[in-house]
Design an enzyme around this catalytic site. Structure first.
Site, mmCIF file in Angstrom:
data_model
loop_
_atom_site.group_PDB
_atom_site.id
_atom_site.type_symbol
_atom_site.label_atom_id
_atom_site.label_comp_id
_atom_site.label_asym_id
_atom_site.label_seq_id
_atom_site.Cartn_x
_atom_site.Cartn_y
_atom_site.Cartn_z
ATOM 1 N N GLY A 92 39.036 2.681 12.631
ATOM 2 C CA GLY A 92 38.586 3.435 13.848
ATOM 3 C C GLY A 92 39.215 2.704 15.017
ATOM 4 O O GLY A 92 39.345 3.138 16.185
ATOM 5 N N CYS A 94 43.122 36.658 1.736
ATOM 6 C CA CYS A 94 42.588 36.314 0.213
ATOM 7 C C CYS A 94 41.011 36.348 0.221
ATOM 8 O O CYS A 94 40.577 35.984 -0.921
ATOM 9 C CB CYS A 94 43.004 34.590 0.234
ATOM 10 S SG CYS A 94 42.023 33.666 1.306
ATOM 11 N N CYS A 112 43.337 32.721 6.720
ATOM 12 C CA CYS A 112 42.957 31.409 6.616
ATOM 13 C C CYS A 112 44.114 30.810 7.447
ATOM 14 O O CYS A 112 45.311 30.955 7.627
ATOM 15 C CB CYS A 112 43.404 31.008 5.119
ATOM 16 S SG CYS A 112 42.025 31.432 4.086
ATOM 17 N N CYS A 172 38.693 36.033 5.053
ATOM 18 C CA CYS A 172 39.979 35.838 5.080
ATOM 19 C C CYS A 172 40.549 37.413 4.970
ATOM 20 O O CYS A 172 40.118 37.827 3.711
ATOM 21 C CB CYS A 172 40.649 34.831 4.422
ATOM 22 S SG CYS A 172 42.633 35.127 4.493
ATOM 23 N N CYS A 194 45.650 29.772 1.454
ATOM 24 C CA CYS A 194 45.555 31.285 1.249
ATOM 25 C C CYS A 194 46.574 32.009 0.198
ATOM 26 O O CYS A 194 46.122 32.678 -0.552
ATOM 27 C CB CYS A 194 46.027 31.882 2.743
ATOM 28 S SG CYS A 194 45.586 33.510 2.955
#
Lengths: 287, 258
Positions: A30, A242, A264, A239, A270
């Site tokens: 980080g 899909c 998606c 979606c 997808c």
């Protein structure tokens, strides 16, 4: 592949310098490590940081996937994939499962990543406190002393004004309980995927000349209040292609009469689902 | 130094080139006591405040602070993280201009809650309750908690700054002309408020002012400074009623008698 450039475009000394920065970044999860960012043959903001990190870690036998907003077929993704196919001769792919290195802008793939994969983020602004404290000398001191109360003031203000934290992307996270980190402009929806991810996550900011990292299996927590816990936001739809109800969706405007399609944002996710026989309500209309 | 002194300064000296800001200044502060530093402008009052609070380094001399556990610490030898933590919790600083201390783009509640959040408070509801309670203490209506400071009057801003400073219950507050720049009626109300808060919470304060009336109302003890030197020090009433040093006599006689 014969381009007249060194393997993966950057010269070996530059790659060593970037790798040293990466090693330091992995050692201090980080923490933003400064590095000598080079001019790249693409403008700042198009992924100069990510492309330098990728160039430094990629090998000839790597399989590279590049996504932009989750899609493999946008200009940015296509050009960077072609860039590495020409300068490093690596095999490009659009399949998340096959890739060993994934360079990304604004998304984490839906498919959980594995230990043998590396995720490289393109980062426009590595400093999570940049909008709250304009002096970089001061923000460095705040990181050094772990003084992150100011970030909570921002969250407090959001809850006061909007009733909830209104940060939709680049939602600040604490890495390993020590450093406050900007996860690059991924949607807050993707934040939980960073927590204890088996894959190595590297972040490159070319213009700001910073590299930082989240090593595998590192705790990454989104900032929140005890009585206002971090919550995922997602369009309340399935979606259209899909039928997935758990993926992050893009809204596509279809016409000027209010027609719209939610699909998606992760195109590979997808397509994989559609190939497996899943179909959404708009699947036929789209074909 | 005494068993229970809160802050103790010995031989503080600071020069800006040839200009003396502090010359061999000693000071003592006991818990719950208000010490006023008076003098004309340029006499080194604010320099003393900045050196006592560790913001500036003196050229010689030392400042001792006794922490809540009773341990003595040299303020200027403290590592920066410790000093900054001290400034966020045990100490407070009230500026003459509240805009220097407040975040003008953050609501009153956020301003008051910042020190709590810096100390690790992570419960929105409780932070907000505490902020509202403190706004009440400084006589700001609870329904202003979500307003931005720029919609506040000058006196309210100063009171908001005081609430923001006192929210962590500091033991020691440094005040630099807290009533400067306010009109007389607002000043009187603010003085009343500071006096009652300081007495009720048992806060020790170093108060820098050029206004002898403020010193008389708030301070237990007073230090008169001239060209970086302390020319007279003692109990407030004693010094103001029976000034010994010529400069103090001049200061006292220059105040209009009501």
């Amino acid at each position: 592949m014969n381009t007249g450039y060194n393997f993966a475009y950057l010269d070996e000394q530059t790659k060593r310098m970037v790798r040293r920065a990466i090693l330091k970044a992995v050692a201090i999860p980080g923490h933003q490590v400064p590095f000598g960012s080079r001019e790249m043959p693409l403008p700042y903001g198009w992924g100069t940081g990510g492309i330098q990190v990728t160039a430094s870690i990629i090998g000839a036998d790597d399989v590279l996937k590049v996504i932009d907003q989750g899609a493999d077929d946008t200009t940015n993704a296509v050009s960077i994939r072609r860039f590495f196919a020409r300068t490093a001769g690596v095999t490009p792919t659009t399949r998340t499962a096959e890739a060993t290195v994934i360079q990304t802008r604004h998304r984490i793939p839906e498919l959980p990543l594995r230990e043998d994969q590396i995720l490289v983020y393109q980062v426009p602004q590595p400093e999570p406190l940049s909008r709250l404290e304009s002096s970089r000398a001061e923000t460095r001191r705040m990181h050094a002393l772990s003084e992150y109360g100011l970030m909570h003031v921002k969250l407090y203000e959001d809850i006061t004004r909007y009733g909830h934290v209104s940060i939709s992307h680049d939602y600040p996270v604490m890495v390993n309980g020590r450093y406050l980190m900007a996860p690059s402009p991924i949607p807050a929806f993707d934040n939980p995927k960073m927590h204890m991810m088996p894959a190595l996550q590297l972040f490159g900011a070319g213009r700001e000349k910073r590299i930082y990292a989240v090593p595998p299996y590192t705790a990454v927590h989104s900032l929140d209040f005890d009585d206002h816990p971090f919550r995922l936001t997602r369009a309340p739809h399935a979606c259209g292609l899909c039928g997935a109800t758990d993926s992050y969706l893009d809204e596509v405007v279809l016409d000027d009469r209010g027609g719209r399609l939610f699909v998606c944002s992760d195109t590979d996710h997808c397509e994989t689902r559609r190939a497996a026989g899943h179909a959404g309500p708009d699947a036929l209309a789209a074909e | 130094m005494n068993e229970d002194t809160l802050l103790s300064a010995r031989g503080l000296t600071l020069h800006f080139g040839a200009v003396p800001a502090l010359v061999d200044v000693d000071a003592e502060l006991w818990p719950g006591e208000v010490l006023a530093v008076v003098g004309e402008s340029g006499s080194g009052k604010t320099s003393l405040l900045n050196v006592l609070s560790g913001r500036w380094q003196p050229q010689s001399g030392v400042v001792w602070y006794r922490d809540p556990e009773g341990k003595l610490a040299d303020v200027h030898a403290m590592p920066q993280p410790t000093l900054r933590a001290l400034h966020r919790s045990d100490w407070g600083f009230v500026h003459q201009n509240p805009r220097e201390n407040l975040r003008m783009g953050v609501t009153a509640g956020g301003n008051v809650g910042e020190r709590l959040m810096a100390q690790g408070a992570r419960h929105y509801g409780r932070i907000r309750e505490e902020a509202i309670a403190w706004l009440g203490q400084v006589e700001i209506d609870a329904d202003r908690v979500d307003d931005l400071p720029r919609t506040f009057s000058g006196g309210m801003l100063q009171r908001l700054q005081i609430a923001r400073t006192l929210v962590t219950h500091p033991r020691l507050v440094f005040m630099d002309e807290p009533t400067g720049g306010l009109d007389v009626s607002v000043q009187a109300r603010l003085l009343d408020l500071i006096r009652s808060l300081v007495a009720r919470l048992g806060i020790a304060a170093v108060l820098v002012t050029h206004d002898l009336t403020v010193a008389r109302l708030l301070a237990h003890r007073i230090m008169v400074m001239q060209r970086g030197r302390v020319v007279e020090a003692g109990l407030t009433d004693q010094v103001l009623d029976d000034p010994r040093h010529a400069y103090t006599q001049l200061l006292v006689s220059s105040v209009l008698q009501a």
